[in-house]
Write a protein that holds these residues in place. Structure first.
Motif, short mmCIF file in Angstrom:
data_model
loop_
_atom_site.label_atom_id
_atom_site.label_comp_id
_atom_site.label_asym_id
_atom_site.label_seq_id
_atom_site.Cartn_x
_atom_site.Cartn_y
_atom_site.Cartn_z
N GLN A 75 27.52 -1.47 33.30
CA GLN A 75 28.36 -2.58 32.87
C GLN A 75 28.85 -2.42 31.43
O GLN A 75 29.53 -3.30 30.91
CB GLN A 75 27.58 -3.89 33.01
CG GLN A 75 27.28 -4.26 34.46
CD GLN A 75 26.46 -5.53 34.59
OE1 GLN A 75 25.97 -6.08 33.60
NE2 GLN A 75 26.31 -6.01 35.81
N GLY A 76 28.49 -1.32 30.79
CA GLY A 76 29.00 -1.05 29.46
C GLY A 76 28.10 -1.47 28.31
O GLY A 76 28.52 -1.40 27.14
N VAL A 77 26.88 -1.89 28.60
CA VAL A 77 25.95 -2.25 27.53
C VAL A 77 25.47 -0.97 26.84
O VAL A 77 25.11 0.02 27.49
CB VAL A 77 24.75 -3.05 28.08
CG1 VAL A 77 23.70 -3.27 27.00
CG2 VAL A 77 25.23 -4.39 28.63
N ARG A 78 25.46 -0.98 25.53
CA ARG A 78 25.02 0.16 24.74
C ARG A 78 23.53 0.04 24.45
O ARG A 78 23.05 -1.04 24.07
CB ARG A 78 25.80 0.22 23.42
CG ARG A 78 25.40 1.35 22.48
CD ARG A 78 26.04 1.14 21.11
NE ARG A 78 25.68 2.20 20.16
CZ ARG A 78 25.69 2.04 18.85
NH1 ARG A 78 26.08 0.87 18.33
NH2 ARG A 78 25.35 3.03 18.05
N PHE A 79 22.80 1.14 24.64
CA PHE A 79 21.36 1.15 24.38
C PHE A 79 21.03 2.15 23.28
O PHE A 79 21.49 3.30 23.30
CB PHE A 79 20.58 1.53 25.64
CG PHE A 79 20.42 0.39 26.61
CD1 PHE A 79 19.31 -0.43 26.57
CD2 PHE A 79 21.40 0.13 27.56
CE1 PHE A 79 19.17 -1.48 27.45
CE2 PHE A 79 21.27 -0.92 28.45
CZ PHE A 79 20.15 -1.73 28.40
N LEU A 80 20.22 1.72 22.33
CA LEU A 80 19.62 2.60 21.34
C LEU A 80 18.11 2.53 21.57
O LEU A 80 17.42 1.64 21.06
CB LEU A 80 19.96 2.14 19.92
CG LEU A 80 21.44 2.27 19.50
CD1 LEU A 80 21.64 1.69 18.11
CD2 LEU A 80 21.90 3.72 19.54
N LEU A 81 17.59 3.45 22.38
CA LEU A 81 16.17 3.47 22.72
C LEU A 81 15.44 4.48 21.85
O LEU A 81 16.05 5.36 21.24
CB LEU A 81 16.00 3.80 24.20
CG LEU A 81 16.71 2.83 25.16
CD1 LEU A 81 16.55 3.30 26.60
CD2 LEU A 81 16.18 1.41 25.00
N ASP A 82 14.11 4.35 21.81
CA ASP A 82 13.29 5.17 20.89
C ASP A 82 13.84 5.07 19.47
O ASP A 82 13.84 6.04 18.71
CB ASP A 82 13.27 6.63 21.36
CG ASP A 82 12.70 6.78 22.76
OD1 ASP A 82 11.62 6.22 23.00
OD2 ASP A 82 13.35 7.42 23.60
N THR A 83 14.29 3.87 19.14
CA THR A 83 14.95 3.60 17.86
C THR A 83 14.33 2.36 17.23
O THR A 83 14.70 1.23 17.58
CB THR A 83 16.46 3.39 18.07
OG1 THR A 83 17.01 4.53 18.73
CG2 THR A 83 17.16 3.19 16.74
N PRO A 84 13.38 2.50 16.34
CA PRO A 84 12.75 1.32 15.73
C PRO A 84 13.71 0.56 14.83
O PRO A 84 14.61 1.12 14.21
CB PRO A 84 11.59 1.91 14.92
CG PRO A 84 11.97 3.34 14.68
CD PRO A 84 12.79 3.76 15.85
N VAL A 85 13.48 -0.76 14.79
CA VAL A 85 14.23 -1.62 13.87
C VAL A 85 13.51 -1.60 12.53
O VAL A 85 12.36 -2.03 12.43
CB VAL A 85 14.32 -3.05 14.42
CG1 VAL A 85 15.01 -3.97 13.40
CG2 VAL A 85 15.05 -3.08 15.74
N ARG A 86 14.17 -1.08 11.51
CA ARG A 86 13.54 -1.03 10.19
C ARG A 86 13.63 -2.35 9.46
O ARG A 86 12.67 -2.81 8.85
CB ARG A 86 14.19 0.09 9.36
CG ARG A 86 13.79 1.48 9.83
CD ARG A 86 14.48 2.57 9.03
NE ARG A 86 13.94 3.89 9.36
CZ ARG A 86 14.51 5.03 8.99
NH1 ARG A 86 15.63 5.01 8.28
NH2 ARG A 86 13.97 6.18 9.32
#
Length: 403
Positions: free
Chosen positions: A213-224
């Motif tokens: 559906q076009g959702v972008r994923f940033l996985l294995d990516t911690p929020v600093r």
């Protein structure tokens, strides 16, 4: 509108799905893979009608045994952490009849909305997640506990739940796999419409759906950190760079309080560690339950997910320790062998532990918070009901953004 959802557990993924359906551009950021936190190995029960909060007046009567018994399903491991003591104090303060009734009413309303949204999503996306709607039995081994459960059932019935109190004979009629425990059952609460599903399969399937559906994923990516300008979040800082959006939703489970503290916001959320095992069942022997079962004395739940049986329980107030305690896994195995002795060879247990983000009352934190950035919403604190409440909570977040 571009919305950045922080967290790819079942709550974060449900939020992303609801927002995408509402026409928003969505980015999801998570330090690991979908469902790898408290979602993947959870109890698998979808308790839409039986939502008795942990903060219940009956806790006071059970407290000495819960705290002192070596076999207690509740473990308190004190730490030099004021947040742990504050949470525990607030939890005990919530263990009264008025708070419990109010919490029950609010949870039932949210659960009803969640059921409707989850089942609509399953039908729309043709999701394969080992879903079943075979009902649930909550077993009681003594008359006093059963009487208290009947009072809770009457309250939930007044609020729209369909439930009945049944004796041991009726229990075995509903679930023949309980035959060997007939003599130990004082009574049970039967909720015929309750469901079960594999939450990890749901997360994996939702990931595929959302990507299509076009959702972008940033996985294995911690929020600093969240980057602020005035009273608004302007970006999320990650190792892959800044993620900019118009609105942000924090669905980071037990990591939410730490991230909120950096913004000067207090979230009444603390980890309640739970455990599970998952075993293959002997389907030909038909000795494994088809109906979801909760053993109230042991605080252990059993849910059939396809050809497997999920056995889950325990509540450890022990900080952020994620290690899997062998004694707790052994206890779950013993509970399964006691209740359903011939259901499995119990060769491979697939042990799991997860940190449930719990609030003292049991009500999740959904929406905006005083003192928080104006374009930041929270969706966390669902405790052991994350799977049950995920899609109702997502609808609320979507509704708040739409207005």
């Amino acid at each position: 509108m571009h919305v950045c959802v922080l967290g790819a557990g079942i709550v974060g993924l449900a939020t992303a799905y609801s927002l995408r359906r509402a026409g928003h551009e969505v980015t999801v950021v998570d330090r690991a893979s979908p469902g790898s936190g408290a979602s993947g190995g959870n109890g698998a029960q979808l308790s839409y009608s039986y939502v008795q909060p942990l903060a219940d007046p009956g806790i006071w009567r059970q407290l000495p045994k819960l705290l002192l018994s070596p076999s207690s399903p509740f473990k308190l491991r004190p730490r030099l952490d004021m947040r742990q003591w504050l949470w525990g104090t607030q939890f005990l303060a919530a263990c009264n009849g008025t708070t419990s009734r109010n919490t029950t009413a609010q949870l039932l309303a949210l659960a009803a909305s969640s059921r409707q949204s989850f089942e609509a999503m399953m039908n729309q996306e043709k999701l394969d997640c080992d879903f079943s709607a075979s009902g649930k039995l909550v077993l009681y081994s003594d008359g006093a506990s059963f009487a208290a459960a009947c009072r809770q059932m009457l309250l939930q019935r007044e609020l729209g739940s369909t439930q009945e109190a049944v004796n041991a004979d009726r229990c075995v009629e509903i679930e023949p796999a309980l035959k060997s425990r007939h003599a130990q059952i004082a009574g049970a609460i039967h909720t015929p419409g309750e469901c079960a599903a594999d939450c990890q399969k749901t997360c994996d399937a939702l990931l595929a759906v959302l990507r299509r559906q076009g959702v972008r994923f940033l996985l294995d990516t911690p929020v600093r950190q969240l980057v602020l300008r005035g009273k608004s979040v302007v970006a999320v800082a990650t190792p892959q760079g800044l993620v900019e959006a118009d609105q942000y939703v924090m669905a980071l489970g037990v990591d939410s309080p730490r991230m909120a503290r950096a913004l000067g916001v207090h979230l009444p959320v603390y980890p309640l560690k739970g455990y599970s095992i998952t075993v293959e069942v002997d389907e030909q022997a038909r000795t494994a339950p088809a109906v979801s079962v909760t053993d109230s004395a042991r605080k252990v739940v059993f849910a059939r997910i396809g050809s497997r049986l999920r056995v889950a329980g325990m509540a450890e107030l022990s900080g952020y320790d994620t290690t899997i305690a062998p004694a707790q896994i052994a206890s779950l195995k013993a509970s399964a062998q006691t209740l359903f002795p011939k259901c499995s060879a119990f060769a491979d247990l697939s042990p799991w532990a997860g940190m449930r983000p719990a609030t003292p009352t049991g009500l999740p934190v959904i929406g905006r918070r005083p003192g928080a950035p104006t374009n930041l919403l929270f969706n966390t604190g669902h405790g052991a009901l994350g799977f049950t409440l995920a899609f109702g909570s997502a609808q609320r977040i979507s509704g708040l953004l739409s207005h």
